[in-house]
Design a protein around this motif. Structure first.
Motif, PDB file in Angstrom:
ATOM      1  N   ALA A  10       7.830 144.498  33.904  1.00 39.68           N
ATOM      2  CA  ALA A  10       7.623 145.257  35.136  1.00 39.68           C
ATOM      3  C   ALA A  10       7.712 146.755  34.865  1.00 39.68           C
ATOM      4  O   ALA A  10       8.315 147.201  33.875  1.00 39.68           O
ATOM      5  N   CYS A  11       7.114 147.534  35.737  1.00 40.57           N
ATOM      6  CA  CYS A  11       7.177 148.998  35.675  1.00 40.57           C
ATOM      7  C   CYS A  11       8.619 149.444  35.878  1.00 40.57           C
ATOM      8  O   CYS A  11       9.286 149.009  36.813  1.00 40.57           O
ATOM      9  N   GLY A  12       9.081 150.317  34.999  1.00 44.33           N
ATOM     10  CA  GLY A  12      10.453 150.805  35.107  1.00 44.33           C
ATOM     11  C   GLY A  12      10.661 151.771  36.260  1.00 44.33           C
ATOM     12  O   GLY A  12      11.790 152.183  36.519  1.00 44.33           O
ATOM     13  N   GLY A  13       9.574 152.118  36.963  1.00 44.12           N
ATOM     14  CA  GLY A  13       9.701 153.032  38.095  1.00 44.12           C
ATOM     15  C   GLY A  13       9.689 152.329  39.428  1.00 44.12           C
ATOM     16  O   GLY A  13      10.597 152.496  40.238  1.00 44.12           O
ATOM     17  N   LYS A  66      -4.591 154.670  24.517  1.00 40.95           N
ATOM     18  CA  LYS A  66      -4.846 155.591  25.615  1.00 40.95           C
ATOM     19  C   LYS A  66      -3.607 155.641  26.521  1.00 40.95           C
ATOM     20  O   LYS A  66      -2.740 154.768  26.437  1.00 40.95           O
ATOM     21  N   ILE A  67      -3.585 156.646  27.368  1.00 35.91           N
ATOM     22  CA  ILE A  67      -2.475 156.772  28.312  1.00 35.91           C
ATOM     23  C   ILE A  67      -2.696 155.758  29.432  1.00 35.91           C
ATOM     24  O   ILE A  67      -3.733 155.747  30.095  1.00 35.91           O
ATOM     25  N   ILE A  68      -1.705 154.887  29.643  1.00 31.64           N
ATOM     26  CA  ILE A  68      -1.794 153.848  30.672  1.00 31.64           C
ATOM     27  C   ILE A  68      -0.792 154.176  31.787  1.00 31.64           C
ATOM     28  O   ILE A  68       0.367 154.506  31.514  1.00 31.64           O
ATOM     29  N   VAL A  69      -1.261 154.076  33.021  1.00 34.08           N
ATOM     30  CA  VAL A  69      -0.359 154.321  34.159  1.00 34.08           C
ATOM     31  C   VAL A  69      -0.184 153.038  34.969  1.00 34.08           C
ATOM     32  O   VAL A  69      -1.035 152.142  34.925  1.00 34.08           O
ATOM     33  N   CYS A  70       0.912 152.961  35.681  1.00 38.36           N
ATOM     34  CA  CYS A  70       1.162 151.812  36.557  1.00 38.36           C
ATOM     35  C   CYS A  70       0.127 151.818  37.680  1.00 38.36           C
ATOM     36  O   CYS A  70      -0.083 152.850  38.343  1.00 38.36           O
ATOM     37  N   GLU A  71      -0.506 150.685  37.905  1.00 39.80           N
ATOM     38  CA  GLU A  71      -1.534 150.603  38.939  1.00 39.80           C
ATOM     39  C   GLU A  71      -0.953 150.730  40.340  1.00 39.80           C
ATOM     40  O   GLU A  71      -1.670 151.041  41.291  1.00 39.80           O
ATOM     41  N   ASN A  72       0.354 150.510  40.466  1.00 45.48           N
ATOM     42  CA  ASN A  72       0.990 150.575  41.784  1.00 45.48           C
ATOM     43  C   ASN A  72       1.503 151.977  42.119  1.00 45.48           C
ATOM     44  O   ASN A  72       1.248 152.503  43.205  1.00 45.48           O
ATOM     45  N   CYS A  73       2.250 152.596  41.181  1.00 43.02           N
ATOM     46  CA  CYS A  73       2.881 153.882  41.488  1.00 43.02           C
ATOM     47  C   CYS A  73       2.286 155.072  40.754  1.00 43.02           C
ATOM     48  O   CYS A  73       2.577 156.220  41.086  1.00 43.02           O
TER      49      CYS A  73
END
Length: 255
Positions: free
Chosen positions: A205-208, A226-233
């Protein structure tokens, strides 16, 4: 020495900066709500001073009104004396009655004016009471502000050296990050209350925001392509292995 890929280097730098910022946040959190309390007290003091000034101005205006009404009473009394003198020299009953009516009107005017003066005096007393209460509260607030400012100053003094050292580390860490990524990092940071822009994946899970990260996306994060971001936050994701490695290099304990 094995060369670190550019993306991984940026991820390392971003997470390093996040650890520095978290350390800085924790240090500043020692101040707790004191800065806010000091600011609120300053606002309250300004509000009370304004209220007292307004009350004083209103009281002055009301007192001027009383003086004006007193002048009108004096004028009415002067007219009554004049009419009394005229009554002594009237030639007929009609003149006597007319003068008597004028005297009665002036007496009624005096009664009405005295009533207004009484009402205004009551208003002055009420406003004076409010002003005195505000002055007492203002005195307490100012004493409280002195105590809060001293407490805050002491805390800042205790942490100032450490904070300056961390700020220097932060400045150096920023130099390792591409401008576009640094802007994105700072933008994300101010979006969330916990000020976390870069977080590791923990328990899938996302740590944020703690949203589940799909397996394929976790693999993409681990590959550092590549830089990956959480799709939710929208927070920047780093794999747990990389986060632990950086923490170990920096001597930072796991939360």
């Amino acid at each position: 020495m094995e060369k670190i890929p550019a993306i991984e280097k940026q991820l390392r730098a971003l997470y390093h900066l996040q650890l520095i910022d978290t350390r800085l946040d924790n240090l500043r959190n020692v101040r707790g709500e004191l800065p806010i309390e000091v600011h609120d007290l300053e606002d309250e003091i300004i509000g009370l001073e304004t209220r007292i000034e307004n009350s004083t101005s209103q009281i002055d205006e009301l007192r001027e009104s009383i003086e004006s009404f007193k002048a009108r009473i004096a004028e009415s009394n002067a007219l009554i004396l004049k009419y009394e003198s005229q009554q002594m020299h009237v030639k007929n009953n009609r003149e006597y009655v007319a003068i008597s009516k004028e005297m009665e009107l002036q007496k009624l005017e005096i009664m009405a004016t005295e009533k207004k003066i009484k009402e205004i005096t009551s208003q002055i007393e009420e406003r004076q009471k409010q002003s005195d209460e505000a002055s007492a509260e203002l005195k307490e607030k100012k004493l409280d502000l002195v105590d809060k400012e001293k407490e805050l100053k002491d805390i800042i003094g205790e942490t100032e050296i450490e904070e300056n050292d961390i700020l220097k580390l932060r400045e150096a860490a920023e130099q390792q990050i591409e401008e576009r990524l640094l802007k994105a990092y700072n933008k994300i940071r101010v979006t969330y209350q916990n000020n976390l822009s870069v977080v590791p994946i923990a328990r899938d899970a996302c740590g944020g925001c703690f949203s589940q990260i799909p397996p394929q996306r976790q693999l993409d994060v681990r590959l550092h392509l590549k830089i990956i971001v959480c799709e939710n936050c929208g927070r920047i994701l780093v794999d747990n292995e990389l986060s632990e490695l950086i923490r170990e290099e920096l001597g930072v304990k796991q939360d």
